[in-house]
Design a protein around this motif. Structure first.
Motif, PDB file in Angstrom:
ATOM      1  N   LEU A  14       1.635   6.362  -7.133  1.00 39.21           N
ATOM      2  CA  LEU A  14       0.514   7.158  -7.645  1.00 39.21           C
ATOM      3  C   LEU A  14       0.760   8.643  -7.436  1.00 39.21           C
ATOM      4  O   LEU A  14       0.471   9.456  -8.314  1.00 39.21           O
ATOM      5  N   ARG A  15       1.283   9.007  -6.281  1.00 43.94           N
ATOM      6  CA  ARG A  15       1.560  10.422  -6.026  1.00 43.94           C
ATOM      7  C   ARG A  15       2.637  10.931  -6.982  1.00 43.94           C
ATOM      8  O   ARG A  15       2.534  12.030  -7.528  1.00 43.94           O
TER       9      ARG A  15
ATOM     10  N   ALA B  77       0.830  -1.206   0.000  1.00 35.31           N
ATOM     11  CA  ALA B  77       0.000   0.000   0.000  1.00 35.31           C
ATOM     12  C   ALA B  77       0.862   1.252   0.000  1.00 35.31           C
ATOM     13  O   ALA B  77       0.576   2.221  -0.716  1.00 35.31           O
ATOM     14  N   ILE B  78       1.937   1.246   0.755  1.00 31.95           N
ATOM     15  CA  ILE B  78       2.845   2.402   0.780  1.00 31.95           C
ATOM     16  C   ILE B  78       3.494   2.585  -0.586  1.00 31.95           C
ATOM     17  O   ILE B  78       3.577   3.705  -1.099  1.00 31.95           O
TER      18      ILE B  78
ATOM     19  N   THR C 114       0.938   3.959  -3.062  1.00 31.58           N
ATOM     20  CA  THR C 114       0.652   5.362  -2.772  1.00 31.58           C
ATOM     21  C   THR C 114       1.768   6.265  -3.266  1.00 31.58           C
ATOM     22  O   THR C 114       1.508   7.299  -3.890  1.00 31.58           O
ATOM     23  N   VAL C 115       3.001   5.883  -3.013  1.00 26.03           N
ATOM     24  CA  VAL C 115       4.139   6.691  -3.456  1.00 26.03           C
ATOM     25  C   VAL C 115       4.178   6.758  -4.981  1.00 26.03           C
ATOM     26  O   VAL C 115       4.401   7.821  -5.566  1.00 26.03           O
TER      27      VAL C 115
END
Length: 148
Positions: free
Chosen positions: A69-70, A62-63, A66-67
Motif C-alpha cells: 500500500l505504501r 500485514a507487513i 503495508t509495504v
C-alpha cells in the motif's frame, strides 16, 4: 555402535512432567501457577501450535500489505507529480511559442516596429506635430503627435 547408543537414549531421558501428590494437590498447583515460570509454561501448554503459526502468518501478511500500500501510494503521488510537471512544460512551450511569434513580428513587420517605437520610446517622425500633455501634478506623462 551407533545403534546401541541410540536405543538407550530414550530410556534414560528425564521425565519433564511434574508429579502432583494426591493430598493437597490444589495448593501445589496454586503455588506453582503464581510464579512467572509456572504462568509462562501454563500459557504455552494451553495454546495450540497452529495458533502461533497463524499469528506469524498474519503478521507477515500485514507487513506485506503495508509495504504494498505504501509503494502504491508513492507511485500514485509520483504519477500525479509527473502529470503536473508535464502540463507545466506544455504550458511553458505554448507561451514560448507565442513569445517567439511576437519577437518575429516585432523584428520583421514595419508597422509593429513603428508603433512600438512611438509607444515605448516616444519617437516621432520629422513631419509630426508633438503636443505635450501635462498632468495635474505638473509632470510630463505623455505626448500627442499629429501627422500633417
Amino acid at each position: 555402535m551407533n545403534r546401541v547408543s541410540n536405543t538407550y537414549r530414550f530410556s534414560v531421558r528425564p521425565i519433564n512432567r511434574m508429579a502432583i501428590p494426591q493430598l493437597g494437590g490444589a495448593s501445589v498447583l496454586r503455588t506453582h501457577a503464581t510464579t512467572f515460570d509456572g504462568i509462562a509454561r501454563g500459557a504455552i501448554a494451553f495454546v495450540p501450535s497452529w495458533i502461533y503459526l497463524g499469528m506469524i502468518l498474519l503478521a507477515a501478511s500485514a507487513i506485506c500489505v503495508t509495504v504494498n500500500l505504501r509503494g502504491r501510494t508513492q507511485a500514485n503521488s509520483a504519477a500525479r507529480q509527473l502529470h503536473q510537471v508535464s502540463s507545466d512544460i506544455d504550458a511553458m512551450r505554448k507561451s514560448n511559442m507565442q513569445l517567439e511569434l511576437e519577437v518575429r513580428q516585432i523584428t520583421t513587420e514595419p508597422a509593429i516596429i513603428e508603433s512600438a517605437a512611438r509607444a515605448r520610446l516616444g519617437m516621432v517622425r520629422p513631419n509630426d506635430i508633438v503636443v505635450p500633455i501635462r498632468s495635474q501634478s505638473g509632470t510630463n506623462l505623455a505626448s500627442l503627435s499629429f501627422v500633417r
